[in-house]
Each structure stands twice: as C-alpha cells, then as structure tokens.
Design an enzyme around this catalytic site. Structure first.
Site, short mmCIF file in Angstrom:
data_model
loop_
_atom_site.label_atom_id
_atom_site.label_comp_id
_atom_site.label_asym_id
_atom_site.label_seq_id
_atom_site.Cartn_x
_atom_site.Cartn_y
_atom_site.Cartn_z
N ASN A 130 -10.34 -3.05 1.69
CA ASN A 130 -9.97 -2.98 0.28
C ASN A 130 -11.19 -2.65 -0.56
O ASN A 130 -12.30 -2.52 -0.04
CB ASN A 130 -9.37 -4.32 -0.19
CG ASN A 130 -7.93 -4.52 0.26
OD1 ASN A 130 -7.15 -3.58 0.33
ND2 ASN A 130 -7.58 -5.75 0.57
N HIS A 161 0.82 -1.22 0.00
CA HIS A 161 0.00 0.00 0.00
C HIS A 161 0.86 1.27 0.00
O HIS A 161 0.47 2.30 0.55
CB HIS A 161 -0.96 0.02 1.19
CG HIS A 161 -1.95 -1.10 1.19
ND1 HIS A 161 -3.09 -1.09 0.42
CD2 HIS A 161 -1.95 -2.29 1.85
CE1 HIS A 161 -3.77 -2.21 0.62
NE2 HIS A 161 -3.09 -2.96 1.47
#
EC number: 1.11.1.-
Length: 490
Positions: A133, A60
C-alpha cells in the site's frame, strides 16, 4: 503453436473467422419484419457483449497500471540470493498496479482511502509479486478480521451506502487501527496522484542468502517526484470534476515521456533480533523506527510504458504475495499468512483458473513449467506432454531447494493464539508518535478531517469510543478531537 495473425487489419470476421458481409443491419424476415434467429452474427455479438465484464475485485477494484523497469543500485547479495537482485545495474521488467481500496470500479480516484501498490517483477526465476500500500501500516493485524473490516468500509446491507456508524464502530472496537487511521486522516490521506505518493511492502518478509542466513525486511518505495497531497476540499472538487484524475495523470505523464520513478529502500533485521525486539516485528499495525533499522537504498523503479488495453492488462492482472522467488519468503505476520491464500483464491474465482496464462500475468523472463492442465480457457500450451511428476519422459523435476528458510521451531500446541508478547506491544504508542511528529498546521488538518467524519455517527457511545482511542495515543490529540467533534455535533 502457430503465430498469431494481426487482428487489427483486413476484413471483419466472426469469432470463428468467417468474413462479415454486413455489420450495420440485422437479418429480418423482409423489410421491416422481425429479426431472424439465423442471424448468428447478431446473436454472437449480443451474447459476447453480455459477458464482457468479469467480477470486479472485492477490494482494490478501482485501479490503474503501467509497465516499468527495476534497476539494482546496491549490492545486497549478503542478504538474499534472489537472482534479480544479484548485481548492481541489473534490470528487471515490472508491472505496477495502483488502486484505491474501498471504492468500486466506477468510483472516483481522489478520495480519502489507502492506495494499493501492487508490483510484479518478471524475474528469470519466475514472477515475484510484492503486494503493498501507500502506507507502511494497516488497520488490523490478523486476517481473520479482514472480512469484517471490509464490510464496514463497503455499502451497508440495509441503506446501500457507506455508514459512518459502521466505520467508527469497528475502528473504536479495534484499537489496533488507531495508527493507520491517524495516517489516513493526516495530510497524506489523499495523494494528489499515483506519482506523488510513496509505496510500501507494509508486511515483513524474509530474505535468505546463499549461506542460508535469514533476515527480516521491510520495503519502501520513495517517490522521486516528491510527496503531493490534496486537502479534503480539493479532493471533493476534483472527484466531481474528473473522477479519473489519478488514472489520467499516470497515463498522460508516461505518454509525455515524464516517467515516474521511486527510490527503493529496505529495512533489514537479522532474524536473531526479532524475538527480543521491543514490539512484535511482524505486527502490520507497526513500523520499524528508522533509528533502529535505517532504510538502505537498493534500487530504482521507473514506469515507462502504458498498457495497450486496460481490461486485458489492468483488470485481468493478478497479484499474490504467495508468488515468491528463491531467496525471498514469508514471515509469521498473521495478515500476510492470510493473504498468501486469499489473493490467489480471489483471482481463481474472479479471472479463472488459468489467469496465470494471460500475457500480463505469465512469466516474461522464464517459462512456467507445471502439471496444472485443463480448466476454463486452457490454451493447450503443454500439447501432448505428460501431466504428472515424477515421470521418465523428460518432464519438469523438483529442485530439492526451498525458496526460503525455516523461520522458527514451533513446538506449542495448536490453538487460536495471539501473537507472542513483546515489551512494547501497544496499539497507541506509534499513533501518538506520529501525531507528535506533525506540525501544528498538520495537526489541525488531522483533527478537522477526523472530527468531520466522527461527527456523522448517530450514537454518542460510538463517537466517544472512537475519540477515546486517540486520547490514549496522545492526551492532547484526544482533547482537541473531542472538542472539535462536540462543536460539530452541537
């Protein structure tokens, strides 16, 4: 503590506050002579410049963020005692960070990759972080496999590139990934922007009410802008033309006053129903069918303010699924249990032990009262207060009321256990169901996306094992994929 001065106006100074006479020329031994070590402004600037970056996130790393507001639209007090959900119309400040998963900090936005959807609620009972997500499932179900999985998505230690062999070798040997891979290579695999995708808590979480009753929940954030995605060809072109496409779109939409929003829903399962449910409800590779547990609307999330400084507020923002508030807690989800440790540990390494004191991370609607002191960049906020508990000097005290309820009685011996077996615990059923829900055009694009990547592997056995997992999900799916891969591999 004194009030901070305006650092954007007035004479330029050194870091110690002394005025700078000349910021254009370094000090030398005469005209044209060598630079002197006594030019401390020069040394200070170069030394600071060398240290202006912190380690990027292992996953990320590439992201963008914005502040916003969560507003409650339905009464959920029968399910949770969380204060920020206590009444219809109540508003809570939030910060949402979007991201890709595998790419590094300089990677392009428009790539085929899951998107992180990490949301911080600044509640009056402390910060609540919901780390999810843009897909409701994930590739694996146990955190012990996470480092191995991410190693396959990152650069190979020999070639320095992402290798199709590594990716498909792992996915083929980990059939639990079949459902998520079907999501990833379908039409929603490359969102057109962060605004045009859904978000999910993905994990199962606990809600508990004032009476101590326990419910298992899954969060859904449905985009009010509508789902928009890119084809592989569109994404390839956009990634080359504008690597910052998603970050730019988010920032500019907020600057225009076109505030993106999401309708927030939850699925709720009474705790007593979990043990006998047809599959393990804590398995991160599974969704709860809506016919079993229909999503109910509970709120609306709107993003309406851009960060003033990307490094300070996006790169240094930290999120941890261990940041709960009263009325919300974890579940036995083995991936979630691993993340309860791993996220906080990653941020303590990356940003520092006092990362929680930074403005973007500290509570906004209450104050943190801890006995954690000192360490790198500690700001002295506790002044002379005692740093232990219990104490008789008026220090913070425990509440004697846990944030969440005990979820089960565990009496079996310790060991490396698989999750409890349920009637329909299967790695392929939901991937097949997802495929059969698609239109013929959607199926064709899914097959093309998968075949294009599988055809890059160098070994036939890796390709066949990958295809076999999709064949077990749906025979037609596997047959079409096999033919497409063979055509590409010759």
């Amino acid at each position: 503590m004194t009030q901070e001065a305006d650092v954007t106006q007035g004479p330029l100074t050194t870091e110690a506050g002394a005025p700078v006479a000349d910021n254009q020329n370094s000090e030398t031994a005469g005209v044209g002579g060598p630079v002197l070590v006594q030019d401390q402004l020069l040394l200070e600037k170069l030394a600071h410049f060398n240290r202006e970056r912190i380690p990027e996130r292992v996953v990320h790393a590439r992201g963008a963020g914005a502040y916003g507001t969560f507003t409650v639209t339905a009464d959920v007090t029968r399910y949770t005692r969380a204060a920020f959900l206590s009444e219809v119309g109540k508003e809570t400040e939030t910060f949402l960070r979007f991201s890709t998963v595998a790419g590094n900090l300089g990677a392009a936005d428009a790539v085929r990759d899951p998107r992180g959807f990490a949301l911080k609620f600044y509640t009056e009972e402390g910060n609540y972080d919901l780390v999810g997500n843009n897909t409701p499932v994930f590739f694996i179900k146990d955190a012990i496999k996470f480092p191995d999985f991410i190693h396959t998505q990152k650069r190979d230690p020999y070639t320095g590139s992402q290798e199709a062999d590594n990716v498909w070798d792992f996915w083929g040997l980990s059939p639990e990934s079949t459902h998520q891979v079907t999501w990833l290579f379908g039409d929603r695999g490359i969102p057109a922007s962060y605004r045009h995708m859904n978000g999910y808590g993905s994990h199962t979480y606990q809600w508990n009410n004032e009476a101590g009753e326990v419910f298992w929940v899954k969060y859904h954030f449905k985009t009010d802008q509508g789902i928009k995605s890119l084809t592989q060809a569109e994404a390839d072109r956009l990634a080359g033309e504008d690597p910052d496409s998603h970050q730019r779109d988010l920032r500019e939409s907020i600057e225009r006053g076109e505030y993106p929003s999401w309708t927030v829903q939850v699925q709720i399962m009474p705790a007593a129903e979990a043990a006998a449910y047809r599959f393990n409800p804590f398995d991160l590779t599974k969704v709860w069918p809506h016919e079993d547990y229909p999503p109910i609307e509970i709120g609306r999330l709107e993003l309406n303010r851009n960060p003033e400084n990307i490094f300070a507020e996006v790169e240094q923002s930290v999120f941890s699924p261990a940041h709960f508030v009263p009325g919300i807690g974890p579940s036995p989800d083995k991936m979630l249990q691993g993340r309860l440790f791993a996220y906080g540990d990653a941020h303590r390494y990356r940003v520092g032990i006092n990362a929680g004191q930074l403005p973007v991370n500290r509570p906004h609607a209450t104050e943190a009262r801890t006995h954690s002191r000192d360490g790198h960049l500690y700001d002295g906020r506790h002044q002379g207060a005692k740093n232990y508990e219990p104490n008789s000097f008026g220090g913070p005290f425990q509440t004697d009321r846990p944030l969440w309820q005990p979820s089960a009685d565990f009496t079996a011996g310790t060991g490396d256990h698989e999750a409890p077996a349920h009637a329909e615990d299967d790695d392929f059923v939901q991937a097949g169901n997802l495929y059969r829900l698609m239109s013929e055009d959607e199926k064709g694009r899914l097959i093309g996306n998968l075949a294009g990547f599988i055809a890059k592997v160098s070994r036939d056995d890796i390709a066949e094992r990958a295809i076999s997992n999709f064949r077990r999900a749906d025979g037609h799916f596997g047959k079409r994929l096999e033919a497409a891969v063979q055509a590409l591999r010759g």
